[in-house]
Every structure is written in structure tokens, then in C-alpha cells.
Design a protein around this motif. Structure first.
Motif, PDB file in Angstrom:
ATOM      1  N   ASN A  45       0.832  -1.208   0.000  1.00  0.00           N
ATOM      2  CA  ASN A  45       0.000   0.000   0.000  1.00  0.00           C
ATOM      3  C   ASN A  45       0.863   1.253   0.000  1.00  0.00           C
ATOM      4  OD1 ASN A  45      -2.282  -1.559   0.097  1.00  0.00           O
ATOM      5  ND2 ASN A  45      -3.134  -0.586   1.898  1.00  0.00           N
ATOM      6  N   LYS A  46       0.360   2.310  -0.638  1.00  0.00           N
ATOM      7  CA  LYS A  46       1.063   3.598  -0.637  1.00  0.00           C
ATOM      8  C   LYS A  46       1.096   4.197   0.758  1.00  0.00           C
ATOM      9  CE  LYS A  46      -0.141   4.956  -5.325  1.00  0.00           C
ATOM     10  NZ  LYS A  46      -0.843   5.932  -6.147  1.00  0.00           N
ATOM     11  N   VAL A  47      -0.021   4.119   1.457  1.00  0.00           N
ATOM     12  CA  VAL A  47      -0.135   4.675   2.801  1.00  0.00           C
ATOM     13  C   VAL A  47       0.047   3.528   3.792  1.00  0.00           C
ATOM     14  CG1 VAL A  47      -1.634   5.881   4.409  1.00  0.00           C
ATOM     15  CG2 VAL A  47      -1.724   6.444   1.988  1.00  0.00           C
ATOM     16  N   THR A  48       1.113   3.610   4.580  1.00  0.00           N
ATOM     17  CA  THR A  48       1.420   2.557   5.542  1.00  0.00           C
ATOM     18  C   THR A  48       1.727   3.185   6.892  1.00  0.00           C
ATOM     19  OG1 THR A  48       2.357   1.214   3.775  1.00  0.00           O
ATOM     20  CG2 THR A  48       2.912   0.588   6.006  1.00  0.00           C
ATOM     21  N   PRO A  49       1.046   2.749   7.939  1.00  0.00           N
ATOM     22  CA  PRO A  49       1.347   3.287   9.273  1.00  0.00           C
ATOM     23  C   PRO A  49       2.697   2.767   9.763  1.00  0.00           C
ATOM     24  CG  PRO A  49      -0.259   1.525   9.432  1.00  0.00           C
ATOM     25  CD  PRO A  49      -0.022   1.759   7.975  1.00  0.00           C
ATOM     26  N   LYS A  50       3.422   3.619  10.457  1.00  0.00           N
ATOM     27  CA  LYS A  50       4.731   3.233  10.988  1.00  0.00           C
ATOM     28  C   LYS A  50       4.633   2.738  12.430  1.00  0.00           C
ATOM     29  CE  LYS A  50       7.342   5.733   7.692  1.00  0.00           C
ATOM     30  NZ  LYS A  50       6.552   5.251   6.630  1.00  0.00           N
ATOM     31  N   VAL A  51       3.753   3.342  13.210  1.00  0.00           N
ATOM     32  CA  VAL A  51       3.548   2.958  14.611  1.00  0.00           C
ATOM     33  C   VAL A  51       2.042   2.878  14.881  1.00  0.00           C
ATOM     34  CG1 VAL A  51       5.721   3.960  15.454  1.00  0.00           C
ATOM     35  CG2 VAL A  51       3.676   5.356  15.394  1.00  0.00           C
ATOM     36  N   ALA A  52       1.694   2.243  15.989  1.00  0.00           N
ATOM     37  CA  ALA A  52       0.280   2.049  16.325  1.00  0.00           C
ATOM     38  C   ALA A  52      -0.469   3.365  16.476  1.00  0.00           C
ATOM     39  CB  ALA A  52       0.156   1.219  17.599  1.00  0.00           C
ATOM     40  N   ASN A  53       0.191   4.419  16.950  1.00  0.00           N
ATOM     41  CA  ASN A  53      -0.486   5.709  17.109  1.00  0.00           C
ATOM     42  C   ASN A  53      -0.824   6.368  15.777  1.00  0.00           C
ATOM     43  OD1 ASN A  53      -0.736   5.677  19.870  1.00  0.00           O
ATOM     44  ND2 ASN A  53       1.182   6.751  20.231  1.00  0.00           N
ATOM     45  N   ASP A  54      -0.279   5.854  14.669  1.00  0.00           N
ATOM     46  CA  ASP A  54      -0.634   6.356  13.347  1.00  0.00           C
ATOM     47  C   ASP A  54      -2.007   5.847  12.902  1.00  0.00           C
ATOM     48  OD1 ASP A  54       1.818   7.590  13.220  1.00  0.00           O
ATOM     49  OD2 ASP A  54       2.672   6.236  11.725  1.00  0.00           O
ATOM     50  N   VAL A  55      -2.536   4.842  13.581  1.00  0.00           N
ATOM     51  CA  VAL A  55      -3.798   4.208  13.195  1.00  0.00           C
ATOM     52  C   VAL A  55      -4.928   4.707  14.094  1.00  0.00           C
ATOM     53  CG1 VAL A  55      -5.028   2.010  12.955  1.00  0.00           C
ATOM     54  CG2 VAL A  55      -2.590   2.139  12.412  1.00  0.00           C
ATOM     55  N   LYS A  56      -6.020   5.092  13.464  1.00  0.00           N
ATOM     56  CA  LYS A  56      -7.253   5.424  14.182  1.00  0.00           C
ATOM     57  C   LYS A  56      -8.264   4.355  13.806  1.00  0.00           C
ATOM     58  CE  LYS A  56      -5.529   9.323  15.568  1.00  0.00           C
ATOM     59  NZ  LYS A  56      -4.581   9.147  16.624  1.00  0.00           N
ATOM     60  N   ILE A  57      -8.927   3.786  14.794  1.00  0.00           N
ATOM     61  CA  ILE A  57      -9.957   2.783  14.542  1.00  0.00           C
ATOM     62  C   ILE A  57     -11.307   3.433  14.771  1.00  0.00           C
ATOM     63  CG2 ILE A  57     -10.929   0.582  15.252  1.00  0.00           C
ATOM     64  CD1 ILE A  57      -8.153  -0.302  16.063  1.00  0.00           C
ATOM     65  N   ILE A  58     -12.182   3.288  13.779  1.00  0.00           N
ATOM     66  CA  ILE A  58     -13.510   3.883  13.845  1.00  0.00           C
ATOM     67  C   ILE A  58     -14.541   2.765  13.851  1.00  0.00           C
ATOM     68  CG2 ILE A  58     -15.158   5.408  12.689  1.00  0.00           C
ATOM     69  CD1 ILE A  58     -12.670   6.734  11.342  1.00  0.00           C
ATOM     70  N   SER A  59     -15.431   2.812  14.841  1.00  0.00           N
ATOM     71  CA  SER A  59     -16.516   1.850  14.940  1.00  0.00           C
ATOM     72  C   SER A  59     -17.793   2.607  15.250  1.00  0.00           C
ATOM     73  CB  SER A  59     -16.220   0.836  16.048  1.00  0.00           C
ATOM     74  OG  SER A  59     -17.279  -0.093  16.161  1.00  0.00           O
TER      75      SER A  59
END
Length: 112
Positions: A45-59
């Protein structure tokens, strides 16, 4: 832990692809889920998170806090409590440096 107590989750990425589904304990935190997302993120993928804080989970339209659990994300619809919970995983890189504003953009144009 009985198999029926596990929560089945999958994560929808920005390009429409999915990570999962996989089964986790109801006590699994969002922070742990983010680590799993990082480990399973598609490498091409072009967009890849480097650390867990780069990811937002939406539910259910809400960004989940790291302290929430998978069990708290389970929604009940009448008698239906089973099934895969689909959450969105969004990459929002953390900014290490703040952008500086150039002096040129701070100068007001001359009045007519």
C-alpha cells in the motif's frame, strides 16, 4: 475461554481492502488491535502506518480510545449478537515537527 465468547473483527482500509477477520478475546484493547493491524497491514500500500499511534480505529462512527475493549464494541441488534464487527482503520501519521509559516505568507498585501 469458550469459542462463542470470542469477538470476531475485521478492519476496512481506505482502499476497500480488509484486514481479518480474526477472533479476539472480549478484553482485547484497541491498543492491542492497532498492533495487530500494523503487523497485518498490506506491505504494497502507498499509505502505511509506521507505529500504532498512526492508526485510528472507527466503529459505529466514533474514533475508539486505546483503552476500550473489543467486547465494548460489540453491538446488539435484538437477538443478533454474533457476526463480524467491521471497523474502519484510518492512517493519520503523527507529526513530529510542526510546519513553520513563511514570513512571506504573513505579510499583508498592500491596500489599494
Amino acid at each position: 475461554m469458550p469459542e462463542e465468547d470470542l469477538v470476531e473483527v475485521k478492519f476496512r482500509l481506505y482502499d476497500g481492502s480488509d484486514i481479518g477477520p480474526f477472533r479476539v478475546a472480549p478484553a482485547t484493547t484497541v491498543a492491542n488491535l492497532k498492533e495487530r493491524i500494523i503487523a497485518d497491514w498490506p506491505k504494497d500500500n502507498k499509505v502505511t502506518p509506521k507505529v500504532a499511534n498512526d492508526v485510528k480505529i472507527i466503529s459505529a462512527g466514533k474514533v475508539l480510545e486505546n483503552s476500550r475493549t473489543a467486547g465494548q464494541c460489540r453491538m446488539t441488534f435484538g437477538e443478533l449478537q454474533k457476526g463480524v464487527i467491521t471497523m474502519h482503520a484510518v492512517v493519520q501519521p503523527t507529526v513530529a515537527k510542526t510546519k513553520t509559516v513563511s514570513r512571506r505568507s504573513q505579510v499583508s498585501p498592500p491596500c489599494s
